[in-house]
Design a protein around this motif. Structure first.
Motif, PDB file in Angstrom:
ATOM      1  N   LEU A  42      -6.184   8.991  -8.240  1.00 38.86           N
ATOM      2  CA  LEU A  42      -6.361   8.375  -6.977  1.00 38.86           C
ATOM      3  C   LEU A  42      -5.035   8.169  -6.234  1.00 38.86           C
ATOM      4  O   LEU A  42      -4.010   7.778  -6.655  1.00 38.86           O
ATOM      5  CB  LEU A  42      -6.983   6.974  -7.014  1.00 38.86           C
ATOM      6  N   SER A  43      -4.975   8.493  -4.797  1.00 40.67           N
ATOM      7  CA  SER A  43      -3.901   7.949  -3.898  1.00 40.67           C
ATOM      8  C   SER A  43      -4.645   7.681  -2.648  1.00 40.67           C
ATOM      9  O   SER A  43      -5.917   8.511  -2.205  1.00 40.67           O
ATOM     10  CB  SER A  43      -2.778   8.895  -3.962  1.00 40.67           C
ATOM     11  N   GLY A  79      11.341  -3.748   6.557  1.00 42.37           N
ATOM     12  CA  GLY A  79      12.595  -3.998   5.882  1.00 42.37           C
ATOM     13  C   GLY A  79      12.784  -4.027   4.423  1.00 42.37           C
ATOM     14  O   GLY A  79      11.657  -3.543   3.821  1.00 42.37           O
ATOM     15  N   ARG A 130       0.413   5.193 -12.492  1.00 43.99           N
ATOM     16  CA  ARG A 130      -0.620   6.061 -12.812  1.00 43.99           C
ATOM     17  C   ARG A 130      -0.372   7.209 -13.654  1.00 43.99           C
ATOM     18  O   ARG A 130      -1.392   7.674 -14.542  1.00 43.99           O
ATOM     19  CB  ARG A 130      -1.264   6.862 -11.416  1.00 43.99           C
ATOM     20  N   PRO A 156       3.364  -4.730  -3.450  1.00 45.75           N
ATOM     21  CA  PRO A 156       3.592  -4.310  -2.277  1.00 45.75           C
ATOM     22  C   PRO A 156       2.920  -2.908  -2.176  1.00 45.75           C
ATOM     23  O   PRO A 156       2.887  -2.119  -3.207  1.00 45.75           O
ATOM     24  CB  PRO A 156       5.285  -4.034  -2.467  1.00 45.75           C
ATOM     25  N   GLY A 157       3.179  -2.166  -0.902  1.00 44.55           N
ATOM     26  CA  GLY A 157       2.624  -1.033  -0.638  1.00 44.55           C
ATOM     27  C   GLY A 157       2.308  -0.650   0.759  1.00 44.55           C
ATOM     28  O   GLY A 157       2.144  -1.517   1.500  1.00 44.55           O
ATOM     29  N   ILE A 186      -5.478  -2.857  -9.762  1.00 41.74           N
ATOM     30  CA  ILE A 186      -4.129  -3.426 -10.144  1.00 41.74           C
ATOM     31  C   ILE A 186      -4.365  -5.127  -9.530  1.00 41.74           C
ATOM     32  O   ILE A 186      -3.948  -6.046 -10.267  1.00 41.74           O
ATOM     33  CB  ILE A 186      -3.007  -2.774  -9.499  1.00 41.74           C
ATOM     34  N   THR A 191      -7.271   1.428  -1.779  1.00 41.50           N
ATOM     35  CA  THR A 191      -8.081   2.303  -2.646  1.00 41.50           C
ATOM     36  C   THR A 191      -8.642   1.353  -3.867  1.00 41.50           C
ATOM     37  O   THR A 191      -8.246   0.189  -4.161  1.00 41.50           O
ATOM     38  CB  THR A 191      -7.557   3.493  -3.397  1.00 41.50           C
ATOM     39  N   ASN A 203      15.741  -2.819  -6.513  1.00 35.66           N
ATOM     40  CA  ASN A 203      15.406  -4.207  -5.953  1.00 35.66           C
ATOM     41  C   ASN A 203      16.302  -5.284  -6.934  1.00 35.66           C
ATOM     42  O   ASN A 203      16.587  -6.426  -6.169  1.00 35.66           O
ATOM     43  CB  ASN A 203      13.910  -4.293  -6.101  1.00 35.66           C
TER      44      ASN A 203
END
Ligand code: COA
Length: 159
Positions: A126-127, A71, A90, A7-8, A20, A14, A105
């Motif tokens: 990186l982000s 949600g 990271r 998820p993101g 990943i 990137t 979660n």
């Protein structure tokens, strides 16, 4: 069949995210990249753009699917019968927040397991925000984002 959910916000995705996704796609039968519809983050790219960019970047990976959710992530997991979340770490500083999210979660849906993958060393810095900062000044994006989506970002920032 073991499915992992990655998820993101992916605003934008990137090379770190792709790293990943690629590695997770070798470990799991299927990887579902789940893009958050997040009003709070005020994304630069629309949900449709973020999903389209991820689809383009992952088109060579047959067991990767891209979708969106709103949600709670735990509710999305439960409703779709998914039990594994993959997250990239990271740096040690990511750990505290990610640990809290993993426990939350799991408290919301106790069948959820979160698997942490260390990001590759070359993408530690990186982000998505870093990419947008570079793009704001029309800087070089090569190596930061998948080549397929470079033109989309450049168009948005008027290179
Ligand atoms: N490579 C490069 N960048 C990475 C990365 C990697 N491997 N992993 C993370 N990042 C970046 C992201 O691009 C993001 O950058 P930005 O802050 O500049 O935009 C930053 O690190 C944070 O990433 P992440 O922690 O994955 O946050 P996110 O906003 O992308 O996604 C969700 C967070 C969607 C997983 C989380 O908010 C969520 O599950 N929300 C739903 C609501 C919920 O269930 N909350 C939990 C219970 S209260």
């Amino acid at each position: 069949m073991q499915t992992a959910v990655y998820p993101g916000s992916f605003d934008p995705c990137t090379n770190g995210h792709l790293d990943i996704i690629r590695r997770a796609s070798k470990l799991f039968d299927k990887v579902v990249v789940a893009v958050l519809i997040n009003e709070k983050k005020n994304p630069l790219f629309t949900l449709e753009e973020r999903v389209a960019m991820l689809k383009e970047a992952t088109k060579a990976l047959p067991n990767v699917e891209v979708c969106s959710f709103s949600g709670l992530l735990a509710a999305f997991m439960r409703d779709n019968g998914y039990k594994v979340i993959v997250k990239g770490l990271r740096a040690v500083s990511d750990y505290e927040y990610e640990f809290q999210m993993a426990l939350t979660n799991n408290a919301l849906f106790d069948e959820i397991e979160t698997v942490f993958m260390p990001c590759s060393a070359e993408f530690m810095f990186l982000s998505s925000s870093i990419v947008k900062e570079v793009a704001k000044y029309n800087g070089e994006l090569h190596g930061l984002v998948p080549p397929e989506i470079e033109p989309i970002i450049k168009r948005r920032f008027g290179y």
